[in-house]
Design a protein around this motif. Structure first.
Motif, PDB file in Angstrom:
ATOM      1  N   LYS A 621     -13.601   5.071  -4.817  1.00  0.00           N
ATOM      2  CA  LYS A 621     -13.306   6.412  -3.769  1.00  0.00           C
ATOM      3  C   LYS A 621     -11.548   7.181  -4.058  1.00  0.00           C
ATOM      4  O   LYS A 621     -10.679   6.429  -4.079  1.00  0.00           O
ATOM      5  CB  LYS A 621     -13.383   5.690  -2.328  1.00  0.00           C
ATOM      6  N   LEU A 623      -9.411   8.598  -2.097  1.00  0.00           N
ATOM      7  CA  LEU A 623      -8.714   8.502  -0.772  1.00  0.00           C
ATOM      8  C   LEU A 623      -7.145   9.427  -0.453  1.00  0.00           C
ATOM      9  O   LEU A 623      -6.436   9.584  -1.624  1.00  0.00           O
ATOM     10  CB  LEU A 623      -8.259   7.463   0.171  1.00  0.00           C
ATOM     11  N   THR A 625      -3.867  11.100   1.709  1.00  0.00           N
ATOM     12  CA  THR A 625      -3.612  11.495   2.836  1.00  0.00           C
ATOM     13  C   THR A 625      -2.418  11.617   2.497  1.00  0.00           C
ATOM     14  O   THR A 625      -1.497  11.604   2.413  1.00  0.00           O
ATOM     15  CB  THR A 625      -3.754   9.839   3.637  1.00  0.00           C
ATOM     16  N   ASP A 661     -10.420   1.743  -6.118  1.00  0.00           N
ATOM     17  CA  ASP A 661     -10.577   2.912  -5.168  1.00  0.00           C
ATOM     18  C   ASP A 661      -9.118   3.723  -5.344  1.00  0.00           C
ATOM     19  O   ASP A 661      -8.366   2.276  -5.622  1.00  0.00           O
ATOM     20  CB  ASP A 661     -10.488   2.156  -3.207  1.00  0.00           C
ATOM     21  N   HIS A 663      -5.727   5.244  -3.670  1.00  0.00           N
ATOM     22  CA  HIS A 663      -5.505   6.539  -2.633  1.00  0.00           C
ATOM     23  C   HIS A 663      -3.981   7.292  -2.952  1.00  0.00           C
ATOM     24  O   HIS A 663      -2.813   6.727  -3.481  1.00  0.00           O
ATOM     25  CB  HIS A 663      -4.795   5.141  -1.663  1.00  0.00           C
TER      26      HIS A 663
END
Length: 774
Positions: A621, A623, A625, A661, A663
Motif C-alpha cells: 500500500k 499511504l 497523509t 507498505d 507511508h
C-alpha cells in the motif's frame, strides 16, 4: 357656566395627534407604558385621559414634555394587531387640565380637573354660531376639501362648544394651533378664534384663486407643465419667497457651468436639470434626478494636481518611508523620468504581489506622496457583484455609482494614485463577475472612456495611476492579470527586518505609547532574538505587534515607578514576552533516514516543509497523509513509479512494493498543502527510506519530477530561499532552469546559501544522501 369636577385616570400621551371632545377616531398604541395605561383604563370604566406631546420624537415623555390641557375620553374598542401594536377606538368626552402627575413605573396616571361645556346658549353665542357656519360654508366652497355631508351634519348641531370643536377638527391647522383651540375653555372665545382662523384661510384661498386666474390670463400657450411652473413662480413672487425650487435650479446650473465637464456631459446635465425643474418636488423621480446631477457636479473632470517631477526628491521620500523594495522604487522613478521627458503619459497599472505585512498598501501611499498626488484606496476583498465596479442603473431603487467613480469623487482630482486593494480576493456569482468589469478599468487602451452604469457618460481614467495589491497571483483571472505590470514583493530578510524595526516600527510604537529614547532602549541582539524566536512571517506585521507589546509593558513599568529607564536585553526579552514561540531554524539537528526538508511557497510567503517516509512490512500500500492536495498526491505517485522503474540501480529490492507498505507523511496535517514543487523532495525521502541512507540535515530542496527522473522548474524561488535562510539551512537544491531567478534573491541571503542546480534526480541524490549505496 361650565361645570368642573376632578378625577384620577390613566394617561395616554399622543404623538402628532390631538383629540377634541365629541371626536371619535382610531389610535395605534405601541409603547409599553401606553399599553399598560389602556389596560388600566379598561378595568376602570374605560375612561382615559389623552394629552398631546410637545415633541413627537420623545419616546418616554416626562411631565414637562406633555401639554397640560387634554381630552377625557372613553375607550370604545381595543384590537391587538399582528405586529404587536394595539388599535383603539376612542371617543372624546370633555376638556381637562392636569393638576397632578403620578408615575407608577408600568404606566402614568394624572389628576384631572374636568370642564364640561354648557349646553344652553345665549343670544351672543347664537350669533357667533351663525357667523361661524356662514364662514365655514364659504371656506368649503373654496377649498373643496370638506364634503357637503360634513357641513350638513355640523349645521344640525345645537351646542356651540361641540360645533366649534367639530369644525376645528376639519381645518388644516398645525398641531400648536389645534392645541391653542383645545385650551380655550370659554365657548365664546373659541367661536371667535375659529371665525378669525377661517377668515384667514378664506383670504388665502381667494388669493390662490386670483393668482391662478392672473397666470392663466398671461399664458399664451396652454401646456400643463408650463402652467404649473408659472403658477409656482407667481406664488413665490406673491409671498416674496426667493429660496424655492427656482433658486435651487439656478444654483445647480451655476455649478454645472463651473464643473468643467466635457460638452456632451454638460448637455446631459442641463437636460436633466430642465427635467428636474418641471417635475414636482413630491415626485420620487425628483430626488433621483437631483442625486444624479449632484454626482455629475461633484466628480473631478479637469481638476488635477501637478506632479512632483524631481526624481531625487521622489527617491528620498520612497527611501525614507520604506527600506528595501528596490524594484518597485525603480519602476516609479522610471515612470517619473519618462513623464518628465514626454510631459504626458498614461498612468501605469502596477500590481504589487506579496505576502501580508510586507508593506504593499503603505508603499502605494508613499508613491502618491512622492508624486504629490492625491491618494484613494478601494478594498475589493469579497466583492462579488459586477455593479460594485460599474454601478447600478438609475432605474433601480437606491442606485449609486460603482466603487471606481466613488473613489474618483473622493480623490477630487483626475490624476490620483488609486489603490485597488486585495484584487485577488474578488469572487463571482449569479450577479456577474466583477473581475470582468475591472478589465475596462485597467486597460490603458479603453479606460479613457470608462462607462459607469449610473453616470452613463464616458469618464476619463487614463491619467489615474492604478496600483493593485494581491497575496496570490493564481486567483487573478488571466485576462485581468495581462493588463497589469506585476511586481513581486517577497518577504524581508532578517537584516532588512532589523533595519525596518529600528528605523520605522520601533520609533512609531514608542511615540504612540508616550515613550522616548531616554526611558526605553532595545538592544540589537534582543531585537534579532525577537525577530527569530517570537515571529515567523514574511512581512513585519507580527513584529510590529510584538514591539507594541514591549512598549506597553515598558510604559507600565515606568508609570508604576518600578523603573525610570528600561533596557531590553536578550534575557529581559524573555521576562517581558515569555518563552520563545518558535525554534530558530527548522533544519534537522542531525542527518536522518527518510526525512527531507522541502521548500514551499504559500500566499503568506515561503515556508519549509518536512516530508517523512516510513517503510513497514505489508502488502504494497502507498499511504499519503498530511492533508495533501491533488498536485502533491500526483507528485508522490510519479516519484514512487520512478523509483520502482530504477529500483535495481538504487540497490533496492525490485519487489519492495509487494512486500512493504510505504507511508508518506507531511506534518502539520491541519494545514492544506498543494503545489508542483515537492516531486524531488518526496523521491529523495523514498530512496532514503528504502536504502537506509540518511539525508544531509543542512539541505533543502524544491523541484518537480517526471517519470523519467527529469527535474522541472518551479516558481517562488526567492520566497523559498528566504524561508530556507530563516530555517538555518545551508544548501539548496533547485532546478537548473531556475538559474535565472538567482539574481532576484537578496545578496545577503545568496551569500549565506549554497545553490546546487540540477536537471535530473540522480544529481539530487548525489548531493542529498550521505554514505555509499548499500
Amino acid at each position: 357656566m361650565a361645570k368642573k369636577k376632578e378625577m384620577i385616570v390613566p394617561l395616554l400621551p399622543l404623538r402628532g395627534l390631538l383629540v377634541y371632545p365629541t371626536m371619535v377616531l382610531h389610535l395605534d398604541v405601541g409603547r409599553e407604558k401606553s399599553v399598560q395605561a389602556l389596560e388600566k383604563a379598561m378595568m376602570e370604566e374605560h375612561i382615559i385621559f389623552l394629552a398631546t406631546q410637545k415633541d413627537a420624537a420623545i419616546d418616554n415623555p416626562e411631565e414637562e414634555d406633555i401639554y397640560q390641557i387634554g381630552t377625557l375620553s372613553r375607550v370604545k374598542q381595543m384590537l391587538k394587531l399582528p405586529n404587536g401594536t394595539i388599535r383603539v377606538l376612542v371617543e372624546g368626552l370633555s376638556r381637562g387640565e392636569i393638576t397632578n402627575f403620578y408615575d407608577h413605573d408600568e404606566y402614568v396616571s394624572v389628576q384631572v380637573k374636568i370642564t364640561e361645556d354648557p349646553t344652553k346658549r345665549d343670544i351672543e353665542e347664537e350669533a357667533l354660531m351663525r357667523s361661524l357656519l356662514d364662514y365655514f360654508e364659504q371656506y368649503i366652497k373654496l377649498s373643496k376639501k370638506v364634503s357637503a355631508e360634513t357641513y350638513a351634519t355640523i349645521s344640525d348641531i345645537e351646542e356651540p362648544g361641540r360645533m366649534a370643536d367639530l369644525i376645528a377638527s376639519h381645518l388644516p391647522l398645525k398641531m400648536k394651533e389645534k392645541q391653542d383651540i383645545l385650551e380655550i375653555f370659554n365657548v365664546k372665545e373659541r367661536l371667535n378664534k375659529l371665525i378669525s382662523i377661517i377668515n384667514n384661510e378664506r383670504e388665502v384661498l381667494n388669493l390662490e384663486k386670483k393668482i391662478g386666474q392672473r397666470v392663466k390670463r398671461s399664458m399664451e400657450r396652454t401646456q400643463k407643465e408650463y402652467y404649473l411652473r408659472e403658477q409656482m413662480k407667481a406664488i413665490q413672487k406673491e409671498l416674496g419667497d426667493k429660496e424655492g425650487k427656482t433658486g435651487e435650479v439656478s444654483t445647480l446650473k451655476g455649478k454645472i457651468e463651473e464643473a468643467g465637464m466635457p460638452q456632451s456631459v454638460k448637455e446631459t446635465a442641463l437636460k436633466e436639470l430642465d427635467r428636474y425643474e418641471k417635475i414636482p418636488s413630491s415626485s420620487a423621480e425628483s430626488a433621483v434626478i437631483r442625486n444624479y446631477i449632484e454626482w455629475l457636479i461633484s466628480l473631478p473632470w479637469t481638476k488635477a494636481t501637478e506632479d512632483q517631477l524631481d526624481i531625487k526628491h521622489s527617491e528620498k521620500v520612497l527611501n525614507e518611508d520604506h527600506y528595501g523594495l528596490d524594484k518597485v522604487k525603480e519602476r516609479v522613478l522610471e515612470y517619473l523620468a519618462v513623464q518628465k521627458l514626454t510631459q504626458s503619459l498614461k498612468g501605469p497599472i502596477l500590481c504589487l504581489v506579496g505576502p501580508p505585512g510586507v508593506g504593499k498598501t503603505s508603499l502605494a501611499r508613499s508613491i502618491a506622496k512622492s508624486l504629490n498626488r492625491n491618494f484613494v484606496r478601494v478594498s475589493l476583498g469579497g466583492v462579488r457583484d459586477e455593479s460594485e465596479i460599474r454601478g447600478h442603473r438609475r432605474t433601480y431603487v437606491g442606485a449609486m455609482p460603482g466603487r471606481v467613480i466613488q473613489g474618483m469623487k473622493k480623490a477630487g482630482t483626475i490624476n490620483p494614485v488609486f489603490l485597488l486593494d486585495e484584487i485577488d480576493k474578488m469572487s463571482s456569482d449569479f450577479r456577474g463577475d466583477p473581475s470582468a468589469a475591472m478589465l475596462e478599468v485597467l486597460d490603458p487602451e479603453q479606460n479613457h472612456n470608462f462607462s459607469d452604469h449610473y453616470i452613463e457618460e464616458p469618464y476619463d481614467l487614463s491619467k489615474v495611476m492604478f496600483i493593485a495589491t494581491a497575496n496570490n497571483l493564481s486567483t487573478i483571472p488571466g485576462p485581468l492579470l495581462d493588463r497589469m505590470e506585476v511586481i513581486t514583493i517577497a518577504g524581508y530578510t532578517e537584516v532588512e527586518k532589523v533595519h525596518i524595526a529600528k528605523d520605522h516600527l520601533l520609533p512609531k510604537q514608542m511615540e504612540e505609547h508616550g515613550l522616548t529614547k531616554g526611558n526605553m532602549q532595545l538592544r540589537e541582539e534582543a531585537l534579532l532574538k525577537l525577530i527569530r524566536m517570537y515571529t515567523r512571517e514574511a512581512g513585519v506585521r507580527n513584529l510590529e505587534r510584538q514591539l507594541a507589546t514591549l512598549s506597553r509593558k515598558t510604559a507600565k513599568l515606568i508609570v508604576s515607578e518600578e523603573q525610570n529607564k528600561v533596557i531590553i536585553t536578550e534575557k529581559r526579552l524573555e521576562e517581558l514576552l515569555g518563552k520563545p514561540k518558535f525554534r530558530y531554524g527548522q533544519a534537522e539537528i542531525e542527518d536522518q533516514v527518510g526525512v527531507v526538508t522541502g521548500l514551499a511557497y504559500t500566499a503568506f510567503g515561503g515556508d519549509t516543509l518536512s516530508i517523512e517516509v516510513s517503510v513497514v512490512p505489508g502488502k504494497g500500500k502507498l499511504l499519503l497523509t498530511g492533508k495533501l492536495g491533488d498536485v502533491m498526491k500526483e507528485s508522490a505517485q510519479a516519484a514512487f513509479s520512478y523509483i520502482r522503474s530504477r529500483a535495481s540501480e538504487f540497490n533496492i529490492d525490485p519487489e519492495f512494493n509487494e512486500k512493504n507498505d510505504i507511508h508518506i507523511h507531511v506534518p502539520e496535517g491541519a494545514v492544506p498543502k498543494d503545489g508542483p514543487s515537492a516531486g524531488i523532495t518526496i523521491a529523495t525521502a523514498l530512496v532514503s527510506a528504502l536504502t537506509g541512507r540518511a539525508v544531509r540535515k543542512e539541505v533543502g530542496m524544491t523541484g518537480e519530477i517526471t517519470l523519467r527522473g527529469r527535474v522541472l522548474p518551479i516558481g517562488g524561488l526567492k520566497e523559498k530561499s528566504l524561508s530556507a535562510h530563516r530555517a538555518g539551512l545551508k544548501t539548496i537544491i533547485a532546478p537548473k532552469e531556475n538559474e535565472k531567478d538567482l539574481d532576484d534573491i537578496p545578496e545577503s541571503v545568496r551569500n549565506d546559501l549554497k545553490y546546487i542546480l540540477v536537471s535530473h534526480l540522480d544529481e539530487v541524490l548525489k548531493h542529498a544522501l550521505v554514505g555509499e549505496k548499500k
